[in-house]
Scaffold this motif. Sequence first.
Motif, mmCIF file in Angstrom:
data_model
loop_
_atom_site.group_PDB
_atom_site.id
_atom_site.type_symbol
_atom_site.label_atom_id
_atom_site.label_comp_id
_atom_site.label_asym_id
_atom_site.label_seq_id
_atom_site.Cartn_x
_atom_site.Cartn_y
_atom_site.Cartn_z
ATOM 1 N N TRP A 1 8.745 9.366 -20.243
ATOM 2 C CA TRP A 1 8.066 8.186 -20.759
ATOM 3 C C TRP A 1 9.099 7.336 -21.481
ATOM 4 O O TRP A 1 9.940 7.876 -22.224
ATOM 5 C CB TRP A 1 6.946 8.583 -21.730
ATOM 6 C CG TRP A 1 5.827 9.262 -21.025
ATOM 7 C CD1 TRP A 1 5.479 10.572 -21.125
ATOM 8 C CD2 TRP A 1 4.920 8.677 -20.092
ATOM 9 N NE1 TRP A 1 4.410 10.845 -20.309
ATOM 10 C CE2 TRP A 1 4.049 9.696 -19.664
ATOM 11 C CE3 TRP A 1 4.750 7.402 -19.561
ATOM 12 C CZ2 TRP A 1 3.026 9.476 -18.749
ATOM 13 C CZ3 TRP A 1 3.730 7.178 -18.656
ATOM 14 C CH2 TRP A 1 2.885 8.210 -18.257
ATOM 15 N N GLY B 1 6.227 4.841 -17.340
ATOM 16 C CA GLY B 1 6.928 6.008 -16.818
ATOM 17 C C GLY B 1 8.185 5.666 -16.046
ATOM 18 O O GLY B 1 8.933 6.557 -15.645
ATOM 19 N N GLN B 2 8.418 4.381 -15.841
ATOM 20 C CA GLN B 2 9.603 3.977 -15.084
ATOM 21 C C GLN B 2 9.967 2.561 -15.518
ATOM 22 O O GLN B 2 9.135 1.658 -15.390
ATOM 23 C CB GLN B 2 9.253 3.998 -13.603
ATOM 24 C CG GLN B 2 10.440 3.880 -12.694
ATOM 25 C CD GLN B 2 9.988 3.956 -11.235
ATOM 26 O OE1 GLN B 2 9.042 4.651 -10.897
ATOM 27 N NE2 GLN B 2 10.647 3.220 -10.379
ATOM 28 N N ILE C 1 0.897 1.921 -19.963
ATOM 29 C CA ILE C 1 0.440 2.135 -18.604
ATOM 30 C C ILE C 1 -0.680 3.176 -18.617
ATOM 31 O O ILE C 1 -0.738 4.014 -19.530
ATOM 32 C CB ILE C 1 1.640 2.563 -17.731
ATOM 33 C CG1 ILE C 1 1.357 2.289 -16.272
ATOM 34 C CG2 ILE C 1 2.004 4.016 -17.953
ATOM 35 C CD1 ILE C 1 2.575 1.886 -15.512
ATOM 36 N N THR C 2 -1.571 3.096 -17.622
ATOM 37 C CA THR C 2 -2.811 3.894 -17.677
ATOM 38 C C THR C 2 -2.604 5.364 -18.070
ATOM 39 O O THR C 2 -3.302 5.869 -18.941
ATOM 40 C CB THR C 2 -3.533 3.829 -16.312
ATOM 41 O OG1 THR C 2 -2.551 3.819 -15.279
ATOM 42 C CG2 THR C 2 -4.348 2.576 -16.208
ATOM 43 N N THR C 3 -1.635 6.038 -17.440
ATOM 44 C CA THR C 3 -1.502 7.470 -17.702
ATOM 45 C C THR C 3 -1.076 7.758 -19.146
ATOM 46 O O THR C 3 -1.363 8.836 -19.673
ATOM 47 C CB THR C 3 -0.501 8.090 -16.694
ATOM 48 O OG1 THR C 3 -0.980 7.811 -15.385
ATOM 49 C CG2 THR C 3 -0.366 9.577 -16.861
ATOM 50 N N ARG D 1 -3.251 8.035 -6.042
ATOM 51 C CA ARG D 1 -3.503 6.934 -6.984
ATOM 52 C C ARG D 1 -3.295 5.604 -6.252
ATOM 53 O O ARG D 1 -2.744 5.557 -5.156
ATOM 54 C CB ARG D 1 -2.528 7.036 -8.171
ATOM 55 C CG ARG D 1 -2.902 8.097 -9.205
ATOM 56 C CD ARG D 1 -3.971 7.599 -10.175
ATOM 57 N NE ARG D 1 -3.603 6.305 -10.758
ATOM 58 C CZ ARG D 1 -2.803 6.175 -11.805
ATOM 59 N NH1 ARG D 1 -2.320 7.235 -12.429
ATOM 60 N NH2 ARG D 1 -2.492 4.969 -12.261
ATOM 61 N N ASN E 1 7.617 13.628 -18.892
ATOM 62 C CA ASN E 1 6.388 13.344 -18.154
ATOM 63 C C ASN E 1 6.411 14.178 -16.877
ATOM 64 O O ASN E 1 6.799 13.705 -15.818
ATOM 65 C CB ASN E 1 6.319 11.844 -17.825
ATOM 66 C CG ASN E 1 5.113 11.507 -16.968
ATOM 67 O OD1 ASN E 1 4.133 12.257 -16.933
ATOM 68 N ND2 ASN E 1 5.174 10.376 -16.270
ATOM 69 N N SER F 1 1.108 2.584 -8.691
ATOM 70 C CA SER F 1 1.086 3.597 -9.751
ATOM 71 C C SER F 1 2.426 4.334 -9.768
ATOM 72 O O SER F 1 2.960 4.703 -8.713
ATOM 73 C CB SER F 1 -0.063 4.577 -9.482
ATOM 74 O OG SER F 1 0.313 5.891 -9.814
ATOM 75 N N GLY F 2 2.967 4.541 -10.960
ATOM 76 C CA GLY F 2 4.247 5.244 -11.093
ATOM 77 C C GLY F 2 4.134 6.669 -10.582
ATOM 78 O O GLY F 2 5.050 7.206 -9.941
ATOM 79 N N THR F 3 2.997 7.302 -10.860
ATOM 80 C CA THR F 3 2.765 8.677 -10.404
ATOM 81 C C THR F 3 2.812 8.722 -8.877
ATOM 82 O O THR F 3 3.469 9.580 -8.279
ATOM 83 C CB THR F 3 1.367 9.145 -10.880
ATOM 84 O OG1 THR F 3 1.257 8.901 -12.276
ATOM 85 C CG2 THR F 3 1.140 10.601 -10.583
ATOM 86 N N ARG G 1 9.847 13.588 -14.961
ATOM 87 C CA ARG G 1 10.056 12.176 -15.282
ATOM 88 C C ARG G 1 10.015 12.031 -16.794
ATOM 89 O O ARG G 1 9.827 13.015 -17.510
ATOM 90 C CB ARG G 1 8.967 11.327 -14.621
ATOM 91 C CG ARG G 1 8.928 11.522 -13.127
ATOM 92 C CD ARG G 1 7.801 10.742 -12.510
ATOM 93 N NE ARG G 1 8.112 9.319 -12.482
ATOM 94 C CZ ARG G 1 7.273 8.360 -12.851
ATOM 95 N NH1 ARG G 1 6.085 8.665 -13.302
ATOM 96 N NH2 ARG G 1 7.620 7.096 -12.784
#
Length: 312
Positions: A272, A151-152, A103-105, A198, A167, A202-204, A270
């Motif tokens: 990863w 992240g999830q 994922i992007t992050t 975001r 994370n 997005s998970g964030t 969180r």
Amino acid sequence: MSLRQATLHQLKIFTILARHLNMTRAAEELYMTPAALSIQIKQLSQAMGAPLYEQIGKRLFLTDAGRLVDVASRDVHERLEVLAMDLAQAQGIESGSLRVSIITTAKYFVPRILGAFSKLHPGIDIALEVINRDHILERLRQNLDDLYIMGQAPDNLSVMALPFMENPLVIVAPADHPLAAKRNIDPKELAGEPFIAREPGSGTRLAGEHFFQERGVHLTTRMTLGSNEAVKQAVAGGLGLAVLSRHTLVLDAASGAFAVLDVQGFPLLRHWYAVYPMGKQISPVTRAFLTYIATEGTPKTVTSAPGSKPSP
Ligand code: PGA
């Protein structure tokens, strides 16, 4: 009988007989009775269409055909040994491949981990895709990769999800923001602040929204941007605050452009996850990589205190 009816087992037996030139000793080495051995050799002679040995007195001699069969048989078995080694190598990790979608992050740290792993195993061919959550879920559904890092873990797909690193999500402001010097900020104080969000999915973003919704705080979103880098630029330009993974700030420590606010409840902790579909046959390379990230490959937890500049 034809040559094709000769078995590998009979050929193996014959090379041992040819080495000993003695039925009893060959039978001993093969844990067979001499009678059983002689039946196998007889069938092999029939398949070859010629006698393979002759007995003169007590001594046993190979015939011309027997010598040819002995050489061919040793060739065949040597080739099979090379084949066994090639197969072992192909199944082993030194010449395998690893396809990972992240994922992007995760692009802020996974390439470093993959780099260190590939130094240990230079023969491995590594392919990395950096994509958003929707794409990851689609690839996961289609079983296109060896591993996914996100992240999830998805709750609507049957997967194995192994947490391997923290994370922490933080609230970032421009360095000269009035709240940058304040300690123990109540989340409600952020209600009037413009936020840079975001993109949806997005998970964030989801984690940040969840935190404020739970506390009944309504944030004002000034702008929605599709990448962490774009969000950071907007924050540095004074357009608002943002919830970001601390991993995204690691390379910005020296710039002094950002402050991490000391907000109650932050950093949001969180993790990863390394994810793969339940029931997938894990390749030896993937297994080695999972072991690596679970042990040596795990970089230090990102732990600078809230209110401080991002940690290097
Ligand atoms: P992102 O990060 O979807 O916000 O890029 C992954 C996550 O934290 O779930």
